[in-house]
Design a protein around this motif. Structure first.
Motif, mmCIF file in Angstrom:
data_model
loop_
_atom_site.group_PDB
_atom_site.id
_atom_site.type_symbol
_atom_site.label_atom_id
_atom_site.label_comp_id
_atom_site.label_asym_id
_atom_site.label_seq_id
_atom_site.Cartn_x
_atom_site.Cartn_y
_atom_site.Cartn_z
ATOM 1 N N LEU A 173 50.736 54.156 77.425
ATOM 2 C CA LEU A 173 51.495 52.592 76.273
ATOM 3 C C LEU A 173 52.481 52.579 75.761
ATOM 4 C CD1 LEU A 173 48.055 50.429 76.448
ATOM 5 C CD2 LEU A 173 50.278 49.965 78.466
ATOM 6 N N ARG A 174 53.229 52.479 75.500
ATOM 7 C CA ARG A 174 54.662 51.995 74.439
ATOM 8 C C ARG A 174 55.010 51.126 74.372
ATOM 9 N NH1 ARG A 174 56.151 56.602 77.847
ATOM 10 N NH2 ARG A 174 55.891 58.489 77.235
ATOM 11 N N ASP A 176 63.834 52.521 71.600
ATOM 12 C CA ASP A 176 63.898 52.259 70.678
ATOM 13 C C ASP A 176 61.742 52.164 70.700
ATOM 14 O OD1 ASP A 176 63.146 51.749 67.531
ATOM 15 O OD2 ASP A 176 63.722 49.631 67.211
ATOM 16 N N THR A 177 61.397 53.304 70.824
ATOM 17 C CA THR A 177 59.954 53.172 70.679
ATOM 18 C C THR A 177 59.519 52.989 69.930
ATOM 19 O OG1 THR A 177 59.726 54.112 72.831
ATOM 20 C CG2 THR A 177 58.212 54.095 71.461
ATOM 21 N N ARG A 178 58.547 51.974 69.005
ATOM 22 C CA ARG A 178 58.136 51.554 67.547
ATOM 23 C C ARG A 178 56.737 52.375 67.458
ATOM 24 N NH1 ARG A 178 61.502 47.672 64.883
ATOM 25 N NH2 ARG A 178 63.635 47.860 65.381
ATOM 26 N N GLN A 179 56.258 52.525 68.794
ATOM 27 C CA GLN A 179 54.939 52.739 69.075
ATOM 28 C C GLN A 179 54.120 53.219 70.209
ATOM 29 O OE1 GLN A 179 51.726 50.311 66.500
ATOM 30 N NE2 GLN A 179 50.714 51.664 66.461
ATOM 31 N N SER A 180 53.313 53.874 70.138
ATOM 32 C CA SER A 180 53.131 55.000 71.208
ATOM 33 C C SER A 180 51.523 55.057 71.089
ATOM 34 C CB SER A 180 52.722 56.263 72.057
ATOM 35 O OG SER A 180 53.216 56.854 71.910
ATOM 36 N N TRP A 181 50.435 54.379 72.070
ATOM 37 C CA TRP A 181 49.299 54.242 72.362
ATOM 38 C C TRP A 181 48.720 55.657 73.651
ATOM 39 C CZ3 TRP A 181 51.682 50.070 71.618
ATOM 40 C CH2 TRP A 181 51.112 49.621 70.872
ATOM 41 N N ARG A 182 47.722 55.741 73.853
ATOM 42 C CA ARG A 182 47.633 57.591 74.539
ATOM 43 C C ARG A 182 45.691 56.826 75.391
ATOM 44 N NH1 ARG A 182 48.840 63.562 76.409
ATOM 45 N NH2 ARG A 182 47.767 62.931 78.352
ATOM 46 N N SER A 183 45.369 55.965 76.228
ATOM 47 C CA SER A 183 43.820 55.708 76.824
ATOM 48 C C SER A 183 43.949 56.985 78.030
ATOM 49 C CB SER A 183 43.334 54.517 76.949
ATOM 50 O OG SER A 183 44.129 54.116 78.199
ATOM 51 N N PHE A 233 40.845 36.096 81.627
ATOM 52 C CA PHE A 233 41.840 38.074 82.174
ATOM 53 C C PHE A 233 41.095 38.716 82.331
ATOM 54 C CE2 PHE A 233 45.213 35.888 78.805
ATOM 55 C CZ PHE A 233 46.111 36.252 79.590
ATOM 56 N N TYR A 234 40.967 39.733 82.872
ATOM 57 C CA TYR A 234 39.718 40.392 83.842
ATOM 58 C C TYR A 234 40.936 41.977 83.182
ATOM 59 C CZ TYR A 234 37.387 37.301 85.487
ATOM 60 O OH TYR A 234 36.293 35.415 85.438
ATOM 61 N N GLU A 235 40.799 42.630 82.552
ATOM 62 C CA GLU A 235 41.381 43.609 82.753
ATOM 63 C C GLU A 235 40.379 45.043 82.371
ATOM 64 O OE1 GLU A 235 44.428 46.387 81.416
ATOM 65 O OE2 GLU A 235 45.124 44.427 81.510
ATOM 66 N N ILE A 236 41.309 46.425 83.263
ATOM 67 C CA ILE A 236 40.561 47.001 83.025
ATOM 68 C C ILE A 236 40.462 48.523 82.337
ATOM 69 C CG2 ILE A 236 42.189 48.911 84.366
ATOM 70 C CD1 ILE A 236 39.621 49.766 86.116
ATOM 71 N N ASP A 237 41.708 48.451 81.116
ATOM 72 C CA ASP A 237 42.192 49.146 80.075
ATOM 73 C C ASP A 237 41.838 48.446 78.692
ATOM 74 O OD1 ASP A 237 42.723 51.153 78.234
ATOM 75 O OD2 ASP A 237 44.913 51.180 79.027
ATOM 76 N N PRO A 238 40.671 48.962 77.824
ATOM 77 C CA PRO A 238 39.852 48.009 76.533
ATOM 78 C C PRO A 238 41.253 48.105 76.211
ATOM 79 C CG PRO A 238 38.755 49.413 77.248
ATOM 80 C CD PRO A 238 39.474 49.058 78.389
ATOM 81 N N LEU A 239 42.288 49.268 75.905
ATOM 82 C CA LEU A 239 43.272 49.711 75.187
ATOM 83 C C LEU A 239 43.703 48.460 75.360
ATOM 84 C CD1 LEU A 239 44.754 50.753 72.596
ATOM 85 C CD2 LEU A 239 45.510 52.210 74.584
ATOM 86 N N VAL A 240 43.932 47.396 76.167
ATOM 87 C CA VAL A 240 45.950 46.462 76.536
ATOM 88 C C VAL A 240 45.150 45.704 75.873
ATOM 89 C CG1 VAL A 240 46.989 45.484 78.190
ATOM 90 C CG2 VAL A 240 46.046 47.691 78.727
#
Length: 745
Positions: free
Chosen positions: A478-479, A466-473, A562-569
């Motif tokens: 990301l799902r 049941d994937t409600r939304q997905s993004w791609r960078s 938080f130290y995160e490499i992906d701005p989308l996350v």
């Protein structure tokens, strides 16, 4: 345009083996440097499939530059002048040696990762790579000059030798050179190999120039014997090269995103890609074109049917997907070889073939992440590859009937999605479409349409997640999905490829409870609960954001970064439409720093953190530079004297505990290790099995945990500690396989 001058017969005999050895050596250097540069540069951008795809697109562009240079060089009639110019180009390119990462592009950028990566690759290796890439077409052109009049072997077979060298180098690097030599040794070894190749190329150029093919000044220049190729044929060369190039990157991304993110999986498609060139350009191909067409039809039909069902057996999926890719690439490349021009036009042929490779790679690396939210480029190229098959003549009436049956079955599969007998009936319908496609495989258009129908149906009939939304960078797909959990209710999950990055209950009774790896019972939860007992405010750092579940642990007055490499996350985790840990549950101050964690942590003051969590190793694109002695010293420097570092080491395919223990010991720290197994009686996702290590500057920092028998002294098992100059991911992979299978030595 190639120009051949009339002149004296050659006075110097040249062995064909010298030509083969030269192209073999250049190809080996070209494919040895690609994973080496990846080891130098790519971990700074997280090691995602897009990093490899972008790098491959760059290398293909440099290949095009090299082929273009070789083609232009053929406008010079004198072989001696060609040799002098090429020797000068080789020496000028050597100015960037010894091989190293250029600092002119500055630090890595998470906002513009593609531009940064392309700039670093261009400055670090662009010139030597392009000049080396020119070897295959240039040497083949010289071969044609020397042997054309003598009825010698066709120069195109040298391209098979070139790809054989590429294949050997590609497989040798992860199997031999990476685990046995330091990065410094690899850099210097490759640089010396380049200089050795310059000498080898010089010998060949001298022998060719001595072959008396330079005409006297009074001699007339003869026009090429072969007429120029039509633009229709040139476009065919481009298309037949573009589809396998794109498909190679597409199948790699699909397997690492939707099937299993297995280490070094990118090596296998690239090795198969090179193998298709070896077969297609051989005088006696190992797989004849008529057999390749039969195997292609069967493999692609099976792959199209299996594509929607991502939870099937991994080895079966791997075999089917790689088989479909291999035979599609082979059919395209054999068709490409059948359209090759006479040797006088070979540099033009390679130029357009290289252009196709660049376009295919660029489509995957630069365009697909922008226009697609999933890895749709893979089935798209799988379908387009069907057009490389023979088109045949008039289509018989019975073939149209079979075609209509197949289309109807594909439509029925979509209708049956909502029916009770979903699985069996849908698979039956898809099987009927596949059989109809194989029957019509001698007609490219009908086969293309039926495989396309299966691919479209895949969007409706796949595994019912049941994937409600997905993004791609740039960093991957990301799902967001949801699933009902008994006793808890609906739970929302975030996955990066095949790796779970966190989950949150939608039930208000549990929405602020951390789930999976971060649950209260896990080693990570144990450390944070112990920190809450301290009377003073805590300063906490967490490398890896996920859904932000860690933010529930800080108290009012505590400070978490938080130290995160992906701005989308960050955008997903902080948007309450998706997850509310940070927006609704966090009580302390929360900050975010975007970028590679090792670089951003260097900007923090020493003795800052009470707790520092490094959660970057659960996927299998492991940023190994975060688990080296130099990195560990940086972490320890930023811990308070009684601070605790948490290394989350859970990984499906890599055994990281022993290397981590060796690194901790070499960096002067103290470590405790725990493997936590979740209780099978509690709800799914309530708490996941976790492997973790806690590290302190001194034994006293870990004293509160020593009373717990689950925490045991970290054991390095005699493993060599990883450093910025040496890592051994193949060894970690083998250790994990050995622990699972038992019988391995």
């Amino acid at each position: 345009m190639t120009s051949i001058q009339a002149g004296a017969r050659p006075t110097t005999k040249i062995s064909p083996a010298l030509f083969a050895v030269t192209v073999f050596a250049s190809a080996g250097l070209v494919f040895m440097v690609q994973p080496m540069v990846a080891k130098l540069v790519l971990p700074l951008l997280g090691g995602s499939p897009s990093v490899w795809n972008t790098s491959m697109a760059f290398f293909q562009a440099m290949l095009l530059a090299g082929y273009g240079y070789a083609h232009l060089l053929q406008r010079i009639a004198s072989a001696r002048r060609q040799a002098m110019i090429h020797a000068g180009a080789l020496l000028v390119a050597a100015l960037v040696l010894p091989l190293r990462v250029s600092e002119l592009a500055g630090p890595p950028s998470s906002e513009h990762p593609i531009l940064w990566l392309l700039a670093v690759l261009a400055l670090s290796i662009g010139a030597p790579f392009a000049v080396l890439s020119a070897t295959a077409p240039l040497v083949q052109a010289w071969h044609a000059r020397v042997f054309r009049e003598e009825g010698g072997p066709e120069p195109y077979v040298l391209y098979a030798a070139s790809n054989l060298g590429s294949l050997i180098a590609l497989l040798a690097y992860p199997a031999i050179f990476e685990p046995t030599t330091t990065l410094q040794g690899q850099r210097l070894g490759w640089s010396l190999g380049y200089l050795g190749f310059v000498l080898l190329m010089g010998v060949l150029a001298w022998r060719v120039s001595r072959a008396a093919f330079d005409a006297p000044a009074t001699s007339a220049v003869l026009a090429p014997r072969a007429p120029p190729a039509s633009w229709t044929r040139r476009l065919a060369w481009v298309a037949l090269a573009a589809v396998p190039s794109s498909l190679m990157l597409g199948v790699t991304t699909h397997l690492t995103t939707d099937v299993a993110s297995a280490p070094f999986l990118w090596v296998v498609p690239l090795a198969l890609y090179l193998t298709t060139f070896i077969i297609a350009f051989s005088e006696k191909p190992a797989i004849r074109p008529e057999y390749a067409l039969i195997l292609h039809a069967l493999a692609v039909a099976a792959c199209a049917v299996m594509l929607p069902f991502k939870t099937a057996n991994f080895l079966v999926q791997l075999a089917v997907h790689l088989g479909a890719f291999f035979f599609t690439a082979l059919v395209c490349h054999q068709r490409l070889v059948s359209l090759r021009p006479p040797p006088e036009r070979l540099t033009e042929f390679y130029l357009f073939m290289s252009l196709g490779g660049v376009l295919g790679g660029a489509f995957n690396a630069f365009l697909s992440p922008v226009i697609f939210t999933n890895v749709y480029e893979y089935p798209l190229m799988l379908v387009l590859g069907c057009l490389a098959r023979p088109w045949g003549g008039r289509i018989a009436l019975w073939r149209w009937f079979v075609f209509i049956v197949g289309i109807a079955a594909a439509y029925a599969a979509g209708i049956l999605v909502q029916s009770q007998g979903f699985d069996d009936n849908v698979k039956l319908m898809l099987g009927i479409v596949a059989v109809c496609a194989v029957i019509n495989s001698p007609r490219a258009l009908l086969f293309f349409a039926l495989i396309g129908a299966i691919s479209v149906a895949a969007e409706l009939v796949g595994d019912r997640v049941d994937t409600r939304q997905s993004w791609r960078s740039f960093f991957g797909v990301l799902r967001q999905s949801e699933a009902p959990i008994p006793g808890v209710g609906q739970v929302r999950m975030l996955a990066h490829g095949t790796t779970m990055h966190g989950a949150q209950a939608l039930n208000p009774d549990y929405d602020c409870r951390p789930f999976t790896y971060y649950a209260l019972e896990t080693p990570i939860g144990q450390v944070f609960l112990a920190g809450r007992e301290k009377p003073h405010p805590l300063t906490i750092g967490a490398v890896g954001l996920g859904t932000g579940a860690v933010s529930v642990y800080p108290r009012p007055g505590d400070h978490l970064t938080f130290y995160e490499i992906d701005p989308l996350v960050q955008r997903i985790a902080t948007d309450p439409k998706h997850f509310t840990y940070i927006s609704n549950c966090a009580e302390g101050r929360i900050d975010f720093v975007i970028g590679d964690a090792r670089l951003t942590l260097q900007n923090e003051p020493k003795d800052k953190f009470d707790i520092l969590l490094i959660d970057a190793f659960s996927s299998d694109a492991v940023p190994a530079h975060l688990l080296t002695v130099e990195a560990m010293r940086g972490y320890l420097d930023r811990l308070k004297p009684d601070g605790v570092l948490i290394l989350h080491l859970s990984n499906r395919n890599l055994a990281l505990a022993a290397p981590a223990a060796a690194v901790v010991k070499a960096a002067g720290g103290e470590g405790l290790h725990q493997i936590y197994s979740h209780d099978p009686n509690v709800p799914h996702l309530w708490a996941s099995s976790v492997e973790a290590m806690i590290v302190g500057k001194t034994p006293e920092a870990l004293e509160p945990f020593r009373a717990d028998p689950d925490w045991r002294p970290a054991d390095d098992q005699g493993v060599r500690p990883w450093t910025d100059d040496y890592t051994n991911l193949p060894g970690a992979l083998y250790a994990q396989l050995r622990s699972r299978m038992g019988w391995l030595p």
